[in-house]
Design an enzyme around this catalytic site. Sequence first.
Site, short mmCIF file in Angstrom:
data_model
loop_
_atom_site.label_atom_id
_atom_site.label_comp_id
_atom_site.label_asym_id
_atom_site.label_seq_id
_atom_site.Cartn_x
_atom_site.Cartn_y
_atom_site.Cartn_z
N ARG A 40 0.92 -1.21 0.23
CA ARG A 40 0.01 -0.12 -0.16
C ARG A 40 0.84 1.19 -0.02
O ARG A 40 1.96 1.17 0.54
CB ARG A 40 -0.91 -0.12 1.15
CG ARG A 40 -1.68 -1.10 1.49
CD ARG A 40 -2.49 -1.19 2.69
NE ARG A 40 -3.34 -2.29 3.12
CZ ARG A 40 -3.02 -3.51 3.61
NH1 ARG A 40 -1.90 -3.54 3.90
NH2 ARG A 40 -3.81 -4.56 3.85
N LYS A 50 -2.00 -2.87 8.15
CA LYS A 50 -2.86 -2.32 8.98
C LYS A 50 -2.91 -2.86 10.30
O LYS A 50 -2.70 -4.09 10.45
CB LYS A 50 -4.13 -2.60 8.23
CG LYS A 50 -4.45 -1.85 6.98
CD LYS A 50 -5.71 -2.01 6.45
CE LYS A 50 -6.36 -1.45 5.26
NZ LYS A 50 -7.51 -1.63 4.68
N HIS A 59 -4.04 2.49 -5.04
CA HIS A 59 -3.89 1.09 -5.06
C HIS A 59 -3.45 0.33 -6.52
O HIS A 59 -3.48 -0.79 -6.53
CB HIS A 59 -4.95 0.46 -4.48
CG HIS A 59 -5.00 0.32 -2.92
ND1 HIS A 59 -4.03 0.74 -2.45
CD2 HIS A 59 -5.79 -0.34 -2.18
CE1 HIS A 59 -4.28 0.56 -0.85
NE2 HIS A 59 -5.13 -0.11 -0.92
N ARG A 62 -0.57 -1.83 -6.59
CA ARG A 62 -1.03 -2.83 -5.86
C ARG A 62 -2.04 -3.95 -6.52
O ARG A 62 -1.59 -5.15 -6.54
CB ARG A 62 -1.33 -2.53 -4.56
CG ARG A 62 -1.81 -3.52 -3.46
CD ARG A 62 -2.30 -2.87 -2.19
NE ARG A 62 -3.02 -3.62 -0.95
CZ ARG A 62 -2.28 -4.46 -0.30
NH1 ARG A 62 -1.08 -4.60 -0.41
NH2 ARG A 62 -3.14 -5.23 0.47
N HIS A 87 -3.49 -9.52 3.55
CA HIS A 87 -4.78 -9.51 3.71
C HIS A 87 -5.02 -10.66 4.83
O HIS A 87 -4.50 -11.79 4.96
CB HIS A 87 -5.54 -10.07 2.53
CG HIS A 87 -5.55 -9.15 1.37
ND1 HIS A 87 -5.78 -9.61 0.20
CD2 HIS A 87 -5.41 -7.86 1.36
CE1 HIS A 87 -6.05 -8.36 -0.57
NE2 HIS A 87 -5.81 -7.43 0.21
N TYR A 114 -9.25 -10.68 -6.58
CA TYR A 114 -8.32 -10.61 -7.98
C TYR A 114 -8.46 -12.10 -8.80
O TYR A 114 -8.08 -11.92 -9.89
CB TYR A 114 -6.96 -10.48 -7.38
CG TYR A 114 -6.77 -9.22 -6.82
CD1 TYR A 114 -6.75 -8.00 -7.29
CD2 TYR A 114 -6.59 -9.29 -5.23
CE1 TYR A 114 -6.51 -6.80 -6.61
CE2 TYR A 114 -6.14 -8.14 -4.69
CZ TYR A 114 -6.19 -6.93 -5.22
OH TYR A 114 -6.07 -5.48 -4.69
#
Length: 324
Positions: A172, A196, A268, A271, A294, A303
């Site tokens: 990110r 995150k 993004h 990414r 993730h 994706y």
Amino acid sequence: MVVQTGGPGPALTRTEPTVPRPSDAVEAFLHHLAVERGSAANTLRSYTVDLERYLTHLRAAGIDDLTAAREEHVAGFVVALRTPADGRPALAASSAARALAAVRGLHRFAARDGLVPTDVAHAVTRPTLPRRLPRTLSVDEVDQLLAGRPGDGPAALRDRALLELLYSTGARISEAVGIDGDDLDVRARTVLLRGKGGRQRLVPVGRPALAAVEAYQVRARPALACRGRGTPALLLNARGARLSRQSAFHVLRAAAETAGVSREVSPHTLRHCFATHLLAGGADVRVVQELLGHASVTTTQIYTHVTVDTLREVYATSHPRALG
């Protein structure tokens, strides 16, 4: 609250439970997110706005303590967000879903800490989100984009290092600008990314990205660093301080314009390209999940739809019976 009881004999005292004011519960919840969960600043800002809206909704319903809130109040809050009122447009489904996530978190926290007897928000369903596939570029378009910052000045060398890192690692933008010099292990060809919730992960770095970073560190970073007060940050701005997320996005957008990439780019974009190109090349979705950081493979599976759509296009144009 301590209450004295009368009658014969010594006075007795009993403690009545404190009624949790919604604003106090919100403050405690946000503190929990910041201190114990290590939530990102952007998340805290968004949750603060969403929960202020929720408090306004509860006050309008005459609720001044959290124990009086019911499932229908939470559901009504979501409906209100999705309904235009007083000149305010309806929130998008994604924004309403984020607000509901904040409210769910508040009630789960309040129930866990004994502020309320039960979690009344857990059963409220979130708005149906439209399936939006990530916008990606072809490999050729990525090559164009990466070449979109020509020149040998400090800013151009830094920008090329940033763009190469974004595509090589799938980071990110906030993670890329958060890289410190010591986070990059040139010998092992890995970089430590902080994602995150304070989660960290080691990600491989390709040779082109390492070469771009080395050129920046040798020929550009010292000139930028001497303008600041000293920082461990790898990527520096013109004042010698850590490059901001907003500035990094401007670099990405400027590179796309210079390279003549016609598709719209977002923070993004590289990414998304990283994940899509890996899957198209045969990478396992679980590996891509780990590389992207993730928490759930469900997030990564978006994706796979992009890859399937690409395969479908190739099939439609290549198979002799595809259109029959």
